[in-house]
Design a protein around this motif. Structure first.
Motif, PDB file in Angstrom:
ATOM      1  N   ALA A  45       0.817  -1.226   0.000  1.00 47.85           N
ATOM      2  CA  ALA A  45       0.000   0.000   0.000  1.00 47.85           C
ATOM      3  C   ALA A  45       0.849   1.273   0.000  1.00 47.85           C
ATOM      4  O   ALA A  45       0.408   2.311  -0.477  1.00 47.85           O
ATOM      5  N   ASP A  46       2.071   1.199   0.534  1.00 46.37           N
ATOM      6  CA  ASP A  46       2.969   2.358   0.554  1.00 46.37           C
ATOM      7  C   ASP A  46       3.771   2.493  -0.734  1.00 46.37           C
ATOM      8  O   ASP A  46       4.705   3.293  -0.805  1.00 46.37           O
ATOM      9  N   GLU A  47       3.432   1.702  -1.744  1.00 47.80           N
ATOM     10  CA  GLU A  47       4.125   1.662  -3.029  1.00 47.80           C
ATOM     11  C   GLU A  47       5.602   1.312  -2.884  1.00 47.80           C
ATOM     12  O   GLU A  47       6.462   1.862  -3.556  1.00 47.80           O
ATOM     13  N   ASP A  86       1.198  -3.733  -9.687  1.00 55.01           N
ATOM     14  CA  ASP A  86       0.847  -4.531  -8.509  1.00 55.01           C
ATOM     15  C   ASP A  86       1.954  -5.518  -8.161  1.00 55.01           C
ATOM     16  O   ASP A  86       2.183  -5.822  -6.997  1.00 55.01           O
ATOM     17  N   VAL A  87       2.619  -6.002  -9.191  1.00 58.80           N
ATOM     18  CA  VAL A  87       3.651  -7.021  -9.016  1.00 58.80           C
ATOM     19  C   VAL A  87       4.766  -6.779 -10.021  1.00 58.80           C
ATOM     20  O   VAL A  87       4.501  -6.410 -11.171  1.00 58.80           O
TER      21      VAL A  87
END
Length: 145
Positions: A45-47, A86-87
């Motif tokens: 979530a914090d990138e 995302d990945v």
């Protein structure tokens, strides 16, 4: 021409032919059947990237081979994405047991709107790709476990 010069010239020619022969054995293309390992880094979530997870078991690698073969690639597209992936998956390809593995990075976005996946590869022959809903969901389950 002296005999030593002829011998030196013959050795040089043989050596050059040997080098050229070895150069021709280097891979021009990599195929997903050469996939041996996948390192996965999930974006939190914090990138930031979480610690990489290594996938090496043959059953999962075989499933990933089949999934990546289904990606529809657009090699010359230069997409701009609105958010971070995302990945990030690093795929390891083994061309020859006596040669180092070749690595390619794949940035993967899982689209919540239509359950597909968007992929950007650093392999110039692939570039930008999309994956249909069924394959994208399977890929998501494997990579985000």
């Amino acid at each position: 021409m002296p005999r030593k010069t002829k011998i030196s010239l013959a050795i040089s020619i043989i050596f050059a032919i040997f080098l050229i022969g070895c150069m021709n054995k280097s891979p021009k293309e990599f195929h997903f059947n050469q996939l041996t390992r996948v390192d996965v880094e999930v974006v939190n979530a914090d990138e930031n990237y979480e610690e990489a997870v290594m996938i090496t078991d043959e059953e999962t690698i075989e499933r990933l081979r089949k999934i990546f073969k289904q990606v529809e690639w657009e090699p010359n597209a230069e997409p701009k994405m609105a958010r971070m992936e995302d990945v990030k998956a690093t795929l390891f390809f083994e061309y020859d047991k006596n040669m180092p593995e070749r690595l390619f990075e794949y940035e993967i976005w899982f689209n919540q709107r239509n359950d597909t996946a968007t992929i950007i590869s650093n392999n110039e022959k692939e570039g930008f790709g999309t994956l249909d809903k069924d394959h994208a969901q399977t890929l998501k389950k494997i990579l985000l476990r």
